[in-house]
Scaffold this active site. Sequence first.
Site, mmCIF file in Angstrom:
data_model
loop_
_atom_site.group_PDB
_atom_site.id
_atom_site.type_symbol
_atom_site.label_atom_id
_atom_site.label_comp_id
_atom_site.label_asym_id
_atom_site.label_seq_id
_atom_site.Cartn_x
_atom_site.Cartn_y
_atom_site.Cartn_z
ATOM 1 C CG LEU A 116 -2.014 -1.098 1.244
ATOM 2 C CD1 LEU A 116 -2.938 -0.900 2.434
ATOM 3 C CD2 LEU A 116 -2.848 -1.136 -0.033
ATOM 4 C CB ALA A 121 2.670 7.508 2.359
ATOM 5 C CG ASP A 163 4.853 2.638 -4.510
ATOM 6 O OD1 ASP A 163 4.390 2.153 -5.550
ATOM 7 O OD2 ASP A 163 5.006 2.011 -3.451
HETATM 8 O O1 PMV Z 1 4.902 -3.381 -2.556
HETATM 9 P P1 PMV Z 1 5.141 -1.989 -3.045
HETATM 10 O O2 PMV Z 1 4.015 -1.063 -2.725
HETATM 11 O O3 PMV Z 1 6.461 -1.456 -2.599
HETATM 12 O O4 PMV Z 1 5.175 -2.041 -4.632
HETATM 13 C C1 PMV Z 1 6.228 -2.667 -5.346
HETATM 14 C C2 PMV Z 1 5.929 -2.565 -6.815
HETATM 15 C C3 PMV Z 1 6.992 -3.141 -7.738
HETATM 16 O O5 PMV Z 1 6.527 -2.930 -9.065
HETATM 17 C C4 PMV Z 1 7.154 -4.638 -7.522
HETATM 18 C C5 PMV Z 1 8.343 -2.468 -7.562
HETATM 19 C C6 PMV Z 1 8.335 -1.002 -7.956
HETATM 20 O O6 PMV Z 1 9.127 -0.238 -7.377
HETATM 21 O O7 PMV Z 1 7.579 -0.608 -8.855
#
Ligand code: PMV
Length: 327
Positions: A116, A121, A163
Amino acid sequence: MTTSSAPGKVYLFGEHAVVYGEPAVPCAVGRRASVTVEERDDDRLRVEAEDLSLDGFAITYGDDLEEADVNVPADLVEAATGYVDGAVAQARDAADAPDAGFNVSIESAIPLGAGLGSSAAVAVAGIDAATRELGVELDREELADRAYQVEYEVQEGQASRADTFCSTMGGAVRVEGDDCRRIDDAPELPFVVGYDGGAGNTGELVATVRDLRETYGFAADTVEAIGDVVRTGEHALREGDVEEVGRLMNFNHGLLSALGVSSRSLDTMVWAARDAGADGAKLTGAGGGGCIVALDETEGVETALNYTPGCEETFRAELDTEGVRVE
Ligand code: PMV
């Protein structure tokens, strides 16, 4: 004293494939991390954290974490404070105040490491609060870029811009390499999140996909197929076709599962949501454990997930259209 907050996110489509230049569509959701920053007289840093699914802790340190007088395992402290350290370094740099010290306190309603975007954040809100405390206001593009630099360093290069851009800008966004933009015509989406109480190791999961992709042509094709799902899904999203968005989320989950990044608890929650009538359901983020996201207008999915073994917490989430804000 300055407080800023920034939202977490779910991936509607495209995690993992985004690491190889395919597009992804994350959506900011109304669960936030708040960071409060107060400048100190010296150059030290005191960090307090609550509600981070740790037990809450407070430490004071200078340049060296080993000086920290703290009663929790060092790796846990390092993980939680790495993003704060990075945010403070970015703020010092942006304000040209290399010796600024701060008291920092973090409160977060976003489960840690669960897909999430909690770390993004914290990085976004931390940089925003610390730069404002030093009298500098960054524009959102620069803020998103600096937060990305923090993630990139802490995660040793295993980070996309998804993110941090999403948490800064809010709303549904589209990220493809360095090209990040908001999708302004996205409809309201009825998100339901299921959380298994666990977390995956993002670095290891990214490495798993990288190895598979290098070993098998069909794994590389799977990553490309996720990119196709995202492009089709983005179109459905702009058309406001929630049913089609759901169908494509299901497809996306199947492809992630083929790449080995789902888990029994994530699959169980995904199927419980589908059986309860979700328009679609998939894991969100790196996988391995953590959260799923489903679309459902009714109470059905939330109720079903509450009764699903292995699901520790369920909540509805609105699309957050605001992004980072000063409190
Ligand atoms: O789990 P999270 O919210 O850190 O998402 C990781 C998403 C990936 O595509 C696996 C890695 C990235 O930095 O985009």
